[in-house]
Design a protein around this motif. Structure first.
Motif, PDB file in Angstrom:
ATOM      1  N   ARG A  52      -0.867   8.588   0.586  1.00 46.05           N
ATOM      2  CA  ARG A  52      -0.952   7.140   0.394  1.00 46.05           C
ATOM      3  C   ARG A  52      -2.318   6.735  -0.150  1.00 46.05           C
ATOM      4  NH1 ARG A  52      -0.238   4.564   6.267  1.00 46.05           N
ATOM      5  NH2 ARG A  52       1.642   5.834   6.145  1.00 46.05           N
ATOM      6  N   ASP A  53      -3.366   7.524   0.159  1.00 45.00           N
ATOM      7  CA  ASP A  53      -4.694   7.191  -0.341  1.00 45.00           C
ATOM      8  C   ASP A  53      -4.813   7.445  -1.839  1.00 45.00           C
ATOM      9  OD1 ASP A  53      -5.459   6.404   2.163  1.00 45.00           O
ATOM     10  OD2 ASP A  53      -6.566   8.234   2.649  1.00 45.00           O
ATOM     11  N   ASP A  59      -4.231  -3.841  -8.873  1.00 39.78           N
ATOM     12  CA  ASP A  59      -4.186  -5.037  -8.020  1.00 39.78           C
ATOM     13  C   ASP A  59      -5.374  -5.951  -8.282  1.00 39.78           C
ATOM     14  OD1 ASP A  59      -1.850  -4.258  -6.820  1.00 39.78           O
ATOM     15  OD2 ASP A  59      -2.784  -3.467  -5.003  1.00 39.78           O
ATOM     16  N   ARG A  83      -3.596   2.180  -7.380  1.00 39.85           N
ATOM     17  CA  ARG A  83      -2.971   0.856  -7.271  1.00 39.85           C
ATOM     18  C   ARG A  83      -4.020  -0.250  -7.124  1.00 39.85           C
ATOM     19  NH1 ARG A  83       2.390  -0.038  -6.391  1.00 39.85           N
ATOM     20  NH2 ARG A  83       2.649   2.193  -5.987  1.00 39.85           N
ATOM     21  N   GLN A  84      -5.143   0.039  -6.437  1.00 40.41           N
ATOM     22  CA  GLN A  84      -6.157  -0.992  -6.230  1.00 40.41           C
ATOM     23  C   GLN A  84      -6.772  -1.457  -7.549  1.00 40.41           C
ATOM     24  OE1 GLN A  84      -8.914   0.699  -3.379  1.00 40.41           O
ATOM     25  NE2 GLN A  84      -7.975  -0.386  -1.670  1.00 40.41           N
ATOM     26  N   ASP A 131      -2.282   7.116  -3.909  1.00 38.57           N
ATOM     27  CA  ASP A 131      -1.572   5.963  -4.465  1.00 38.57           C
ATOM     28  C   ASP A 131      -2.460   4.725  -4.433  1.00 38.57           C
ATOM     29  OD1 ASP A 131       1.231   4.587  -5.110  1.00 38.57           O
ATOM     30  OD2 ASP A 131       0.248   3.405  -3.543  1.00 38.57           O
ATOM     31  N   ARG A 132      -3.155   4.540  -3.311  1.00 40.40           N
ATOM     32  CA  ARG A 132      -3.994   3.346  -3.165  1.00 40.40           C
ATOM     33  C   ARG A 132      -5.136   3.343  -4.179  1.00 40.40           C
ATOM     34  NH1 ARG A 132      -5.472   4.038   1.789  1.00 40.40           N
ATOM     35  NH2 ARG A 132      -3.665   2.948   2.646  1.00 40.40           N
ATOM     36  N   PRO A 176       2.863   4.163  -1.344  1.00 39.27           N
ATOM     37  CA  PRO A 176       2.148   3.407  -0.309  1.00 39.27           C
ATOM     38  C   PRO A 176       2.494   3.798   1.122  1.00 39.27           C
ATOM     39  CG  PRO A 176       2.888   1.935  -2.049  1.00 39.27           C
ATOM     40  CD  PRO A 176       3.495   3.274  -2.334  1.00 39.27           C
TER      41      PRO A 176
END
Length: 367
Positions: free
Chosen positions: A273-274, A284, A280-281, A276-277, A312
């Protein structure tokens, strides 16, 4: 390779024994190939008490199905119409097995009932995703196949970029790419090639249409080669025939930054998930929170979309020697978008960090 396949089956056997089953029936084709070296149509693998057997309706008919482990006995059914899974369960019972672990997530209800009717005294347990878990970490032979597949995909894409594109349809370009993959030694495409132009560009999984390439279009391409069963993936976005517009440069730079952040997060021990983050950040923070792809990447191997999932809510952490994609994208309805997609292998920092398999330039080219 016989020792490799034997070692894989032994690891699975240890898991089965720990779960209370001395035998197992593997039916999912990719899992059969991983453990047996080949997966002829409909073939199943029995991890038996006395010996392991590959049951099939006939011998492999092509190189794309692989070559069976020479140390593994292949048992063909005597005639058409039989079910290799039922035949394997019958043999397991004859070997004295009391329980049989099966892949319930792949086995159909009809097949499950047929096994129960031919071997009613055999207790059926769930093997779960045990084989898929074994497949996550690749050995160097597997990574070598992925590396060659990536080289083939890079070659096919590079040749297409040198040709005249304006006026040609998405469908035509996709077919040409797939032909070039085979010309360069691929078993075939790893998945249906995606070509998107203009308002179709940047859409994940876009199916090519008869729309023709026009001056000023974004052109996004996603393709992959299958080589000895292993599948890789590459995606790039270009501008057609002219200098890119300001909005195209801004969008491209944003997606490129997101993809770079995802690639840099690929370290052993990093949470799925990290990763992906990290990608994605970036999107975003620029206001692109709606309509983003559900995941940043996924594992590749004998299947184009396998564990791990870089998403996520994904649970788990990366190991070394795990090949994954990093493929963020943004699509603006009616205008088009950008996707950048690479296949990489997770490596420790001491070994140079993530190994990039797909090396076609990520510079925004005007073709």
């Amino acid at each position: 390779m016989s020792e490799v396949y034997a070692a894989r089956r032994e690891r699975l056997r240890e898991r089965c024994t720990a779960g209370g089953s001395a035998t197992a029936l593997v039916t999912r084709p990719a899992n059969v190939r991983y453990l047996a070296g080949a997966a002829p149509r409909g073939a199943v693998l029995l991890l038996g008490r006395g010996e392991d057997l590959l049951f099939c309706g006939g011998p492999p008919t092509g190189e794309e199905e692989g070559r069976p482990d020479q140390a593994l006995r292949v048992q063909a059914l005597p005639g058409p119409g039989g079910d290799p899974a039922v035949a394997a369960a019958d043999v397991a019972l004859a070997q004295g097995a009391e329980s049989l672990a099966v892949e319930e997530h792949h086995l159909t209800m009809a097949r499950h009932r047929a096994i129960g009717s031919v071997a009613p005294r055999l207790r059926l347990a769930d093997l779960g995703g045990a084989v898929e878990q074994l497949r996550v970490i690749k050995d160097e032979e597997e990574i070598s196949c992925l590396r060659i597949g990536a080289e083939i995909a890079d070659q096919a894409l590079g040749e297409l970029l040198e040709s005249i594109l304006v006026g040609r349809t998405e469908r035509h370009l996709a077919l040409e790419l797939e032909r070039r993959l085979v010309d360069h030694g691929a078993d075939g495409p790893a998945f249906a090639t995606s070509v998107g132009t203009g308002p179709n560009s940047g859409r994940r999984g876009h199916r090519p249409t008869d729309r023709r390439v026009e001056e000023g279009d974004f052109l996004s391409v996603c393709l992959g080669a299958a080589y000895r069963g292993y599948r890789c993936e590459i995606g790039r976005t270009f501008v057609i025939g002219t200098s890119p517009a300001d909005w195209q440069i801004e969008l491209y730079d944003l997606v490129f930054a997101a993809q770079r952040a995802g690639r840099e997060a690929l370290t052993p021990g990093a949470a799925y998930r990290d990763v992906d983050r990290a990608a994605r950040q970036v999107l975003d923070s620029a206001g692109y929170t709606e309509g983003l792809p559900p995941l940043t990447g996924h594992g590749v191997g004998l299947e184009i979309d396998e564990e791990p999932q870089l998403a996520p809510a994904a649970m788990g952490k990366l190991d070394a020697c795990v090949p994954v994609t990093v493929e963020p994208g943004v699509h603006l309805p009616g205008r088009g978008g950008v996707r950048i997609d690479d296949t990489l292998v997770v490596r420790p920092e001491a070994d140079g960090g993530p190994e990039l398999l797909t090396i076609t330039t990520k510079e925004l080219l005007a073709l």
